[in-house]
Scaffold this motif. Structure first.
Motif, PDB file in Angstrom:
ATOM      1  N   PHE A 182       0.704  -1.428   0.067  1.00  0.00           N
ATOM      2  CA  PHE A 182      -0.378   0.188   0.201  1.00  0.00           C
ATOM      3  C   PHE A 182       0.633   1.136  -0.330  1.00  0.00           C
ATOM      4  CE2 PHE A 182      -3.376  -2.327  -0.035  1.00  0.00           C
ATOM      5  CZ  PHE A 182      -4.612  -2.124   0.528  1.00  0.00           C
ATOM      6  N   SER A 183       1.992   1.257   0.545  1.00  0.00           N
ATOM      7  CA  SER A 183       3.237   2.268   0.856  1.00  0.00           C
ATOM      8  C   SER A 183       3.690   2.686  -1.060  1.00  0.00           C
ATOM      9  CB  SER A 183       3.928   2.434   1.875  1.00  0.00           C
ATOM     10  OG  SER A 183       3.716   2.060   2.841  1.00  0.00           O
ATOM     11  N   ALA A 184       4.054   1.159  -1.441  1.00  0.00           N
ATOM     12  CA  ALA A 184       4.299   1.639  -2.809  1.00  0.00           C
ATOM     13  C   ALA A 184       3.497   1.834  -3.871  1.00  0.00           C
ATOM     14  CB  ALA A 184       4.596  -0.172  -3.467  1.00  0.00           C
ATOM     15  N   ILE A 185       1.963   1.380  -3.512  1.00  0.00           N
ATOM     16  CA  ILE A 185       0.938   2.538  -4.014  1.00  0.00           C
ATOM     17  C   ILE A 185       0.499   3.946  -4.193  1.00  0.00           C
ATOM     18  CG2 ILE A 185      -1.732   2.552  -4.981  1.00  0.00           C
ATOM     19  CD1 ILE A 185      -1.509  -0.178  -3.630  1.00  0.00           C
ATOM     20  N   GLY A 186       1.094   4.434  -3.051  1.00  0.00           N
ATOM     21  CA  GLY A 186       1.654   5.852  -2.672  1.00  0.00           C
ATOM     22  C   GLY A 186       0.503   6.250  -1.050  1.00  0.00           C
ATOM     23  N   MET A 187       0.227   5.099  -0.685  1.00  0.00           N
ATOM     24  CA  MET A 187      -1.235   5.648   0.816  1.00  0.00           C
ATOM     25  C   MET A 187      -0.090   5.771   2.193  1.00  0.00           C
ATOM     26  SD  MET A 187      -4.508   3.287  -0.710  1.00  0.00           S
ATOM     27  CE  MET A 187      -3.585   2.125  -0.959  1.00  0.00           C
ATOM     28  N   SER A 188      -1.169   6.217   2.768  1.00  0.00           N
ATOM     29  CA  SER A 188      -0.453   5.555   3.639  1.00  0.00           C
ATOM     30  C   SER A 188      -1.307   4.351   5.434  1.00  0.00           C
ATOM     31  CB  SER A 188      -0.514   6.986   5.107  1.00  0.00           C
ATOM     32  OG  SER A 188      -0.406   7.319   6.129  1.00  0.00           O
ATOM     33  N   PRO A 189      -0.446   3.594   4.835  1.00  0.00           N
ATOM     34  CA  PRO A 189      -0.869   2.422   6.183  1.00  0.00           C
ATOM     35  C   PRO A 189      -0.940   2.065   7.337  1.00  0.00           C
ATOM     36  CG  PRO A 189       1.117   2.126   4.430  1.00  0.00           C
ATOM     37  CD  PRO A 189       0.897   2.620   3.897  1.00  0.00           C
ATOM     38  N   THR A 190      -2.216   2.462   7.704  1.00  0.00           N
ATOM     39  CA  THR A 190      -2.374   2.085   9.034  1.00  0.00           C
ATOM     40  C   THR A 190      -2.569   0.512   9.779  1.00  0.00           C
ATOM     41  OG1 THR A 190      -2.697   4.567   8.925  1.00  0.00           O
ATOM     42  CG2 THR A 190      -3.034   3.581  10.235  1.00  0.00           C
ATOM     43  N   VAL A 191      -2.017   0.643  10.347  1.00  0.00           N
ATOM     44  CA  VAL A 191      -2.417  -0.699  11.692  1.00  0.00           C
ATOM     45  C   VAL A 191      -2.992  -0.899  12.934  1.00  0.00           C
ATOM     46  CG1 VAL A 191      -1.744  -2.930  11.710  1.00  0.00           C
ATOM     47  CG2 VAL A 191      -0.814  -2.191   9.795  1.00  0.00           C
ATOM     48  N   ILE A 192      -4.866  -1.323  12.744  1.00  0.00           N
ATOM     49  CA  ILE A 192      -4.873  -1.053  13.594  1.00  0.00           C
ATOM     50  C   ILE A 192      -6.126  -2.226  13.491  1.00  0.00           C
ATOM     51  CG2 ILE A 192      -5.321   1.557  14.099  1.00  0.00           C
ATOM     52  CD1 ILE A 192      -8.317   1.668  12.736  1.00  0.00           C
ATOM     53  N   ALA A 193      -6.592  -2.631  14.895  1.00  0.00           N
ATOM     54  CA  ALA A 193      -7.976  -3.962  14.922  1.00  0.00           C
ATOM     55  C   ALA A 193      -8.670  -4.110  14.048  1.00  0.00           C
ATOM     56  CB  ALA A 193      -8.063  -4.076  16.142  1.00  0.00           C
ATOM     57  N   TYR A 194      -9.321  -5.034  13.852  1.00  0.00           N
ATOM     58  CA  TYR A 194     -10.788  -5.469  12.633  1.00  0.00           C
ATOM     59  C   TYR A 194     -11.925  -4.315  13.646  1.00  0.00           C
ATOM     60  CZ  TYR A 194     -13.986  -6.656   9.717  1.00  0.00           C
ATOM     61  OH  TYR A 194     -14.486  -7.091   8.506  1.00  0.00           O
ATOM     62  N   ASN A 195     -11.573  -4.293  14.629  1.00  0.00           N
ATOM     63  CA  ASN A 195     -12.815  -3.849  15.339  1.00  0.00           C
ATOM     64  C   ASN A 195     -13.284  -2.281  15.411  1.00  0.00           C
ATOM     65  OD1 ASN A 195     -11.391  -4.078  17.718  1.00  0.00           O
ATOM     66  ND2 ASN A 195     -12.531  -4.770  19.149  1.00  0.00           N
ATOM     67  N   GLU A 196     -11.623  -1.485  15.733  1.00  0.00           N
ATOM     68  CA  GLU A 196     -11.754  -0.270  15.906  1.00  0.00           C
ATOM     69  C   GLU A 196     -11.769   0.581  14.436  1.00  0.00           C
ATOM     70  OE1 GLU A 196      -8.094   0.391  17.507  1.00  0.00           O
ATOM     71  OE2 GLU A 196      -9.007  -1.662  19.592  1.00  0.00           O
ATOM     72  N   ILE A 197     -12.081  -0.196  13.152  1.00  0.00           N
ATOM     73  CA  ILE A 197     -11.962   0.162  12.087  1.00  0.00           C
ATOM     74  C   ILE A 197     -13.336   1.344  11.753  1.00  0.00           C
ATOM     75  CG2 ILE A 197     -12.292   0.180   9.294  1.00  0.00           C
ATOM     76  CD1 ILE A 197     -11.153  -2.541   9.527  1.00  0.00           C
ATOM     77  N   TYR A 198     -14.069   1.324  12.136  1.00  0.00           N
ATOM     78  CA  TYR A 198     -15.522   1.943  12.212  1.00  0.00           C
ATOM     79  C   TYR A 198     -15.212   3.209  12.988  1.00  0.00           C
ATOM     80  CZ  TYR A 198     -20.454   2.673  11.908  1.00  0.00           C
ATOM     81  OH  TYR A 198     -22.106   4.487  11.748  1.00  0.00           O
ATOM     82  N   ASN A 199     -15.021   3.312  13.946  1.00  0.00           N
ATOM     83  CA  ASN A 199     -14.545   4.376  15.166  1.00  0.00           C
ATOM     84  C   ASN A 199     -13.281   5.557  14.254  1.00  0.00           C
ATOM     85  OD1 ASN A 199     -17.186   4.324  16.282  1.00  0.00           O
ATOM     86  ND2 ASN A 199     -15.420   2.588  17.774  1.00  0.00           N
ATOM     87  N   ALA A 200     -12.325   4.881  13.494  1.00  0.00           N
ATOM     88  CA  ALA A 200     -10.923   5.325  13.336  1.00  0.00           C
ATOM     89  C   ALA A 200     -11.999   6.026  11.901  1.00  0.00           C
ATOM     90  CB  ALA A 200     -10.592   4.209  13.226  1.00  0.00           C
ATOM     91  N   ILE A 201     -12.608   5.551  11.334  1.00  0.00           N
ATOM     92  CA  ILE A 201     -13.148   6.130  10.651  1.00  0.00           C
ATOM     93  C   ILE A 201     -13.639   7.784  10.263  1.00  0.00           C
ATOM     94  CG2 ILE A 201     -14.533   6.690   8.173  1.00  0.00           C
ATOM     95  CD1 ILE A 201     -13.241   4.065   7.676  1.00  0.00           C
TER      96      ILE A 201
END
Length: 330
Positions: A182-201
């Motif tokens: 994902f970095s190679a594509i130009g994005m800023s990848p972020t590792v967070i727990a699956y159940n925290e995605i909704y609130n993080a967005i």
């Protein structure tokens, strides 16, 4: 050190460790799913139970803990490696990386050209060296390969090309290959727990995440990120796993039934998830809850990722597997 940390985590949850393998003379097997009854993972685990009972032909109890009641897939795999609390589960290969660097390679981004290619790779059992390594080091056996969901990226805004992806914070799985690609594509990848995605967005910590249709629906990601960029960057492989410590304590005929049922339940899983993908997205779109956005530069995205994949394969001694996959015509 790692085993000690796992044991410490386990001791902090005595209720989990109290779950027996045998209860009053009848064998009891405990499974776990992050999801509810309608998700393909849970359906596949129910099918697995039915097939084991059919092939074993003797009393055996199954207890399937659903809706993340025993944690997330990462925890399930750790419990299986310890031989306690969870006996069987479907787990993303990304969560096996502590025991095998090659495990996340099993469904890395842009590994498969399309579903036909994906099926051909699985039919020829090209990941057997990885499965053998996981079983040796983690004492967890992959007894079948499910999955089949095509992964896309969901955002809170329309993104149609690489320029639109530039710098966006996107949640990825914890295995290094996901961050690197994902970095190679130009994005800023972020590792967070699956159940925290909704609130993080929702709280603007990240701009989006990536998932297959079943996950987008089950976790209601469309509520906070309704624009689905159709990057089709990965096709999932989700092994059905069993603790070999638990398996080794079972009668031989039950072990044979479990291995046979694992293969067949995973084939059921592949058909169910691959078939449900477009139907789920169509239903969500018709209901006005999600919008599929054409992504116009998938080929260019893959071109950026290919050198990263090749370097990663060399690093984990999987060049032979990658070459065989790339050479396979389907």
């Amino acid at each position: 050190m790692y085993r000690r940390s796992l044991l410490g985590a386990a001791l902090a949850a005595p209720a989990l460790l109290a779950i027996p393998v045998r209860a009053q003379g009848t064998i009891t097997l405990n499974g776990a799913s992050q999801f509810g009854d309608d998700h393909p993972y849970t359906k596949a685990l129910v099918r697995f139970e039915e097939l084991v009972k059919q092939y074993y032909g003797k009393p055996v109890n199954f207890v399937l803990h659903k809706n993340s009641s025993l944690g997330l897939e990462k925890q399930y795999f750790e419990y299986m490696a310890q031989g306690r609390a969870v006996d069987y589960a479907i787990v993303s290969p990304a969560h096996m990386s502590t025991f095998s660097k090659a495990a996340p390679f099993v469904d890395a981004p842009f590994l498969f050209r399309d579903t036909a290619h994906w099926n051909a790779v699985l039919d020829q059992d090209m990941f057997k060296p990885v499965a053998d390594e996981v079983e040796k080091r983690a004492r967890v056996a992959m007894i079948g390969y499910g999955g089949g969901g095509v992964r896309n990226i969901f955002f809170n805004k329309r993104v149609t090309n690489l320029a639109g992806l530039k710098g966006l914070k996107v949640r990825v799985q914890g295995a290094p290959i996901w961050s690197r690609t994902f970095s190679a594509i130009g994005m800023s990848p972020t590792v967070i727990a699956y159940n925290e995605i909704y609130n993080a967005i929702q709280n603007n910590v990240i701009d989006g995440g990536e998932n297959e249709a079943a996950g987008v629906e089950q976790m209601r990601f469309y509520e906070v990120a309704p624009q689905l960029s159709m990057t089709q960057h990965a096709i999932t492989i989700r092994p059905l796993c069993v603790s070999t410590q638990v398996l080794g304590r079972l009668p031989n005929d039950l072990q044979a039934a479990i291995r046979r049922a694992g293969r067949e339940a995973s084939a059921f899983h592949r058909t169910a998830e691959a078939g449900a993908d477009s139907q789920i997205l169509e239903t969500l779109e018709k209901g006005g809850r999600l919008h599929r956005v054409e992504f116009t530069e998938r080929a260019e995205m893959k071109r950026l990722v290919d050198p990263v994949m090749a370097a990663y394969a060399r690093e984990i001694d999987a060049e032979g597997i990658l070459n065989r996959i790339n050479a396979l015509t389907a």
